[in-house]
Write a protein that holds these residues in place. Sequence first.
Motif, PDB file in Angstrom:
ATOM      1  N   ARG A  35       0.824  -1.212   0.000  1.00 15.36           N
ATOM      2  CA  ARG A  35       0.000   0.000   0.000  1.00 15.36           C
ATOM      3  C   ARG A  35       0.866   1.274   0.000  1.00 15.36           C
ATOM      4  O   ARG A  35       0.443   2.314   0.465  1.00 15.36           O
ATOM      5  N   GLU A  36       2.082   1.179  -0.553  1.00 14.60           N
ATOM      6  CA  GLU A  36       2.973   2.333  -0.653  1.00 14.60           C
ATOM      7  C   GLU A  36       2.743   3.081  -1.958  1.00 14.60           C
ATOM      8  O   GLU A  36       2.666   2.465  -3.024  1.00 14.60           O
TER       9      GLU A  36
ATOM     10  N   ASN B 284     -10.321   2.435  -3.018  1.00 11.36           N
ATOM     11  CA  ASN B 284     -10.016   2.619  -4.438  1.00 11.36           C
ATOM     12  C   ASN B 284      -8.525   2.760  -4.732  1.00 11.36           C
ATOM     13  O   ASN B 284      -8.147   3.389  -5.709  1.00 11.36           O
ATOM     14  N   LEU B 285      -7.690   2.178  -3.864  1.00 13.91           N
ATOM     15  CA  LEU B 285      -6.243   2.217  -4.086  1.00 13.91           C
ATOM     16  C   LEU B 285      -5.898   1.580  -5.430  1.00 13.91           C
ATOM     17  O   LEU B 285      -4.977   2.031  -6.112  1.00 13.91           O
ATOM     18  N   ASP B 286      -6.673   0.577  -5.823  1.00 15.54           N
ATOM     19  CA  ASP B 286      -6.398  -0.113  -7.087  1.00 15.54           C
ATOM     20  C   ASP B 286      -6.577   0.791  -8.304  1.00 15.54           C
ATOM     21  O   ASP B 286      -6.113   0.465  -9.395  1.00 15.54           O
TER      22      ASP B 286
ATOM     23  N   GLU C 210     -15.435   5.111  -7.149  1.00 15.57           N
ATOM     24  CA  GLU C 210     -15.198   6.494  -7.571  1.00 15.57           C
ATOM     25  C   GLU C 210     -13.702   6.788  -7.607  1.00 15.57           C
ATOM     26  O   GLU C 210     -12.893   6.016  -7.089  1.00 15.57           O
ATOM     27  N   ALA C 211     -13.358   7.924  -8.186  1.00 12.17           N
ATOM     28  CA  ALA C 211     -11.957   8.353  -8.182  1.00 12.17           C
ATOM     29  C   ALA C 211     -11.505   8.517  -6.730  1.00 12.17           C
ATOM     30  O   ALA C 211     -12.258   9.010  -5.892  1.00 12.17           O
ATOM     31  N   PRO C 212     -10.287   8.093  -6.414  1.00  8.78           N
ATOM     32  CA  PRO C 212      -9.800   8.183  -5.038  1.00  8.78           C
ATOM     33  C   PRO C 212      -9.795   9.634  -4.537  1.00  8.78           C
ATOM     34  O   PRO C 212      -9.293  10.533  -5.200  1.00  8.78           O
TER      35      PRO C 212
END
Length: 186
Positions: A48-49, A70-72, A115-117
């Motif tokens: 998650r960096e 939404n990190l992906d 949604e967009a992060p």
Amino acid sequence: MKLDQIWLWIGCVFLAACETTPPPPEQANIRDEVLVEAKVLAVDKASREITLQPPSGSKVVLIAGPEVRNLDQIEAGNTMKVAYTVSLSARRLKPDEMNKPAAGEVLAARAAKGEAPAGVIGAGVTMTVKVKSVDKESHIVVFTTDDEMLHAVEAQRDEGRQFIAGLKPGDRVELIYAEAVAISVN
């Protein structure tokens, strides 16, 4: 010069002096906002960096906690925008106006799944203080809070300097202080 002309002249001088010296404001609102954009260089979804490059050119590594949705969707080449806002509102209370109890609040929101992060977090505090002294030359006001702690603040901006110029010992002032950070990636 006749007597009526002298009175007219004195009246004009008096009115001109009144016009050039407006009364100090009853309220001051001061706000600062800093906007920073950084390029996303890399995203390690397992750790998650997120590696960023701000305009300064140095690399920064952030770790997105589990609450980050939404990190992906974040990829190298995206732009991360961060807005930091801080504000202070000060208002002199009227003699018959009641003190509001001190209160604080924290708010947070994040983008819905898909949604967009993006996310925002903010905190604020409201309190009434009592003015103990005002140094109008150095723009410093000393006041106490409900717990009788003394605080001294130097006004840095014209709005604040004009406001404290109208304060005197014994005045009560309502302060509202807030900070917020908003982050978006696109």
